[in-house]
Design a protein around this motif. Structure first.
Motif, PDB file in Angstrom:
ATOM      1  N   GLN A  20       0.855  -1.182   0.000  1.00 49.90           N
ATOM      2  CA  GLN A  20       0.000   0.000   0.000  1.00 49.90           C
ATOM      3  C   GLN A  20       0.895   1.236   0.000  1.00 49.90           C
ATOM      4  O   GLN A  20       1.826   1.324   0.796  1.00 49.90           O
ATOM      5  N   LEU A  21       0.590   2.161  -0.898  1.00 54.63           N
ATOM      6  CA  LEU A  21       1.433   3.344  -1.057  1.00 54.63           C
ATOM      7  C   LEU A  21       0.599   4.609  -1.192  1.00 54.63           C
ATOM      8  O   LEU A  21      -0.479   4.599  -1.785  1.00 54.63           O
ATOM      9  N   PHE A  22       1.155   5.693  -0.681  1.00 51.48           N
ATOM     10  CA  PHE A  22       0.608   7.020  -0.935  1.00 51.48           C
ATOM     11  C   PHE A  22       1.287   7.556  -2.189  1.00 51.48           C
ATOM     12  O   PHE A  22       2.342   7.053  -2.604  1.00 51.48           O
ATOM     13  N   VAL A  56      -7.814   3.644  -0.718  1.00 49.08           N
ATOM     14  CA  VAL A  56      -8.464   3.697   0.586  1.00 49.08           C
ATOM     15  C   VAL A  56      -8.105   5.039   1.200  1.00 49.08           C
ATOM     16  O   VAL A  56      -6.926   5.434   1.205  1.00 49.08           O
ATOM     17  N   LYS A  57      -9.122   5.750   1.694  1.00 45.16           N
ATOM     18  CA  LYS A  57      -8.856   7.050   2.313  1.00 45.16           C
ATOM     19  C   LYS A  57      -8.269   6.845   3.700  1.00 45.16           C
ATOM     20  O   LYS A  57      -8.813   6.130   4.530  1.00 45.16           O
ATOM     21  N   TYR A  64      -2.894   3.666  -2.122  1.00 42.45           N
ATOM     22  CA  TYR A  64      -3.198   2.878  -3.310  1.00 42.45           C
ATOM     23  C   TYR A  64      -2.565   1.493  -3.214  1.00 42.45           C
ATOM     24  O   TYR A  64      -1.466   1.337  -2.693  1.00 42.45           O
ATOM     25  N   SER A  65      -3.278   0.515  -3.745  1.00 42.24           N
ATOM     26  CA  SER A  65      -2.739  -0.840  -3.822  1.00 42.24           C
ATOM     27  C   SER A  65      -3.207  -1.473  -5.124  1.00 42.24           C
ATOM     28  O   SER A  65      -4.202  -1.047  -5.730  1.00 42.24           O
TER      29      SER A  65
END
Length: 119
Positions: A20-22, A56-57, A64-65
């Motif tokens: 999961q990344l910003f 996902v907020k 993001y994934s």
């Protein structure tokens, strides 16, 4: 499955490597010259629309994934590539690689061994 553009694929390579990344994390993992934050954000929206990523907020931003596994995309891409350029024949692709001197004798022997091992 839709095909990725070169820019989309670069972003997906980073996303596939992490859970999961910003957006900032994705930019940090991109090669130089790094794209602008807003550019990556725009491509992520496109990738979300195409079904490649989910978001996902978390707080005031999104994480993001990947929603499509790298292997699934690779299989789809290679099947299309074989169909479009080699009449669906892996043998024709292999012959092309030999003729273009993209495979040397050692690599061919290694591939033959893998084929025998999979029997």
């Amino acid at each position: 499955m839709k095909e990725l553009t070169k820019a989309e694929e670069q972003i997906m390579q980073v996303v596939w490597e992490h859970d999961q990344l910003f957006i900032k994390d994705i930019v940090d993992h991109m090669p130089e010259p790094k794209p602008a934050y807003n550019t990556v954000g725009t491509f992520l929206k496109i990738l979300e629309t195409k079904g490649f990523v989910t978001r996902v907020k978390i707080g005031n931003t999104f994480a993001y994934s990947a929603s499509v596994k790298k292997k699934a995309y690779t299989q789809s891409f290679m099947n299309g590539f074989l169909s479009n350029y080699f009449e669906g024949s892996a043998e024709k692709l292999f012959s092309f690689m030999v003729e273009e001197k993209k495979l040397n004798l050692k690599q061919i022997e290694d591939l033959m061994k893998k084929l025998k091992d999979n029997d």
